[in-house]
Write an enzyme that holds these catalytic residues in place. Sequence first.
Site, PDB file in Angstrom:
ATOM      1  CG  HIS A  56      28.690  39.332  44.159  1.00  0.00           C
ATOM      2  ND1 HIS A  56      28.810  38.648  42.967  1.00  0.00           N
ATOM      3  CD2 HIS A  56      29.753  38.977  44.906  1.00  0.00           C
ATOM      4  CE1 HIS A  56      29.912  37.927  42.994  1.00  0.00           C
ATOM      5  NE2 HIS A  56      30.495  38.094  44.153  1.00  0.00           N
ATOM      6  CG  ASP A  59      26.408  40.252  41.028  1.00  0.00           C
ATOM      7  OD1 ASP A  59      27.353  40.981  40.673  1.00  0.00           O
ATOM      8  OD2 ASP A  59      26.550  39.156  41.601  1.00  0.00           O
ATOM      9  CG  MET A  90      25.578  31.322  47.986  1.00  0.00           C
ATOM     10  SD  MET A  90      26.289  32.645  46.985  1.00  0.00           S
ATOM     11  CE  MET A  90      27.159  31.705  45.742  1.00  0.00           C
ATOM     12  CD  GLU A 183      34.677  31.614  46.482  1.00  0.00           C
ATOM     13  OE1 GLU A 183      33.483  31.927  46.600  1.00  0.00           O
ATOM     14  OE2 GLU A 183      35.273  31.674  45.396  1.00  0.00           O
ATOM     15  CE  LYS A 185      41.272  34.436  43.053  1.00  0.00           C
ATOM     16  NZ  LYS A 185      40.513  35.414  42.241  1.00  0.00           N
ATOM     17  CD  GLU A 219      36.382  29.859  42.203  1.00  0.00           C
ATOM     18  OE1 GLU A 219      35.514  30.627  42.651  1.00  0.00           O
ATOM     19  OE2 GLU A 219      37.255  30.220  41.383  1.00  0.00           O
ATOM     20  CG  HIS A 222      39.543  30.460  44.403  1.00  0.00           C
ATOM     21  ND1 HIS A 222      38.563  31.096  45.125  1.00  0.00           N
ATOM     22  CD2 HIS A 222      39.493  31.001  43.158  1.00  0.00           C
ATOM     23  CE1 HIS A 222      37.972  31.980  44.354  1.00  0.00           C
ATOM     24  NE2 HIS A 222      38.503  31.934  43.155  1.00  0.00           N
ATOM     25  CG  ASP A 247      32.128  29.174  44.079  1.00  0.00           C
ATOM     26  OD1 ASP A 247      32.664  30.289  44.242  1.00  0.00           O
ATOM     27  OD2 ASP A 247      30.920  28.949  44.299  1.00  0.00           O
ATOM     28  CG  ASP A 257      40.058  32.969  39.842  1.00  0.00           C
ATOM     29  OD1 ASP A 257      39.295  33.554  40.623  1.00  0.00           O
ATOM     30  OD2 ASP A 257      39.855  31.813  39.418  1.00  0.00           O
ATOM     31  CG  ASP A 259      36.820  32.277  37.865  1.00  0.00           C
ATOM     32  OD1 ASP A 259      36.654  33.492  38.063  1.00  0.00           O
ATOM     33  OD2 ASP A 259      37.200  31.482  38.736  1.00  0.00           O
ATOM     34  CG  ASP A 289      32.598  32.005  40.962  1.00  0.00           C
ATOM     35  OD1 ASP A 289      33.268  32.371  41.920  1.00  0.00           O
ATOM     36  OD2 ASP A 289      32.299  32.773  40.022  1.00  0.00           O
TER      37      ASP A 289
HETATM   38  C1  DIG Z   1      34.958  34.687  43.284  1.00  0.00           C
HETATM   39  O1  DIG Z   1      35.496  33.382  43.202  1.00  0.00           O
HETATM   40  C2  DIG Z   1      33.905  34.732  44.358  1.00  0.00           C
HETATM   41  C3  DIG Z   1      32.919  35.827  44.127  1.00  0.00           C
HETATM   42  O2  DIG Z   1      32.525  35.765  42.790  1.00  0.00           O
HETATM   43  C4  DIG Z   1      31.784  35.435  45.011  1.00  0.00           C
HETATM   44  O3  DIG Z   1      31.879  36.198  46.162  1.00  0.00           O
HETATM   45  C5  DIG Z   1      31.996  33.998  45.366  1.00  0.00           C
HETATM   46  C6  DIG Z   1      30.711  33.242  45.272  1.00  0.00           C
HETATM   47  O4  DIG Z   1      30.818  32.115  44.494  1.00  0.00           O
HETATM   48  N1  DIG Z   1      33.079  33.559  44.491  1.00  0.00           N
HETATM   49 MN    MN Z   2      37.591  32.168  40.906  1.00  0.00          MN
HETATM   50 MN    MN Z   3      34.069  31.664  43.652  1.00  0.00          MN
END
Ligand code: DIG
Ligand code: MN
Ligand code: MN
Length: 391
Positions: A56, A59, A90, A183, A185, A219, A222, A247, A257, A259, A289
């Site tokens: 990001h 970051d 990316m 993406e 969610k 993802e 998600h 992801d 979430d 992860d 991710d």
């Molecule tokens: C969260 O699942 C999101 C953020 O971390 C980012 O914008 C995106 C990129 O993988 N996943």
């Molecule tokens: Mn996530």
């Molecule tokens: Mn993600």
Amino acid sequence: MPDQYTPQKSDKFTFGLWTVGNAGRDPFGDPVRPVMDPLHAVRKLGELGAYGVNFHDNDLVPFDATPQERDRIVREFKQAVADAGLVVPMATTNLFTHPIFRDGAFTASDASVRAFALQKTMRAIDLGVECGATTYVFWGGREGTETDAYRSPVDAVKYFREAMNFLCEYVRNQGYDLRFAIEPKPNEPRGDIYLPTVGHALAFIATLDHPEMVGLNPEFAHETMAGLNFVHAVGQAIEAGKLFHIDLNDQVPGRYDQDFRFGSENPKRAFLLVKLLEDSGFDGPRHYDAKAYRTEDEEGVWAFARGCMRSYLIFREKAQQFNQDPEIQGIISELRAQDTSYEGPSASEGYSSESAQALRDQQFDIGALSARGRRYEELDQLVMELLLGVR
Ligand code: DIG
Ligand code: MN
Ligand code: MN
């Protein structure tokens, strides 16, 4: 000790800086690990055999960095990436941490916040392109509500669309070689997030001015949070030509979430996902991710990163074994031979009034077709035995 599951750059594994750099803060606890220097993360990921890193904007470049600081940071980052032999496939924008985005970014009710979100995203796109990104992810972490008493969900979609259309035109006008990946969610950090699943995002993309520029970054966690089958979601994205990025992580259904490390909770679904990606010829980065457990120190973070990549390679080997296993392929061949033995009229050749009439007149052996067993128990048990290492 290197073995056949030691990642190579050709495996195209990538990590976001925010993943291995996660300091372990959660809603009920302070960070447990020191903030990781992005340059250190780049070096370590290069040593582990990763292919690339993603980020990001913030970051890498602090929200309030001066242009001079920004240029120094980017210069040093690009050098570290080059020294580590990595790439940056990316990039994305942080439109969720700063309080200004408390009520959304692209869909914020306050028009000045929506405009600021566009400004921040244009700058972040420039940064991503400068570092070599060809995919740009949009995760609308704050694009949602806790109450729908004020903003109309109809307006929210319109705001989202005008932002995406504007940014597509920006990329075209700049001549950037960049594709957008939405993406989805379902919730968290907002009570409900707009465009919550792959299906919603696909429908939304079709309404954009330049749908060909916009795909998906699904993802695992998600779609799983939404109680959906991630393999189906990815399959629909692939079939639509819209799997622009992915992801990878893991998740217990019905939880926040998490992860988790890839493959650590749902090994069968992770295997079937890897099989789908490999069988379909997906050639994008295998992006994690995900984050290490809050219990871990830095060594634990690198064990987490190694585990993500090793598990993918193990599942990929299992997928190759599946495709070569005589007993598994024997069942599949028998099923497919019977499934494709029908030679009567069907939709596979498209519609004609002749085929419709022939279909009306077609006789079917309802009894035999209804009685036919599918041998899925036998086949799925063989998959389980493959995964459990007894085949
Ligand atoms: C969260 O699942 C999101 C953020 O971390 C980012 O914008 C995106 C990129 O993988 N996943
Ligand atoms: Mn996530
Ligand atoms: Mn993600």
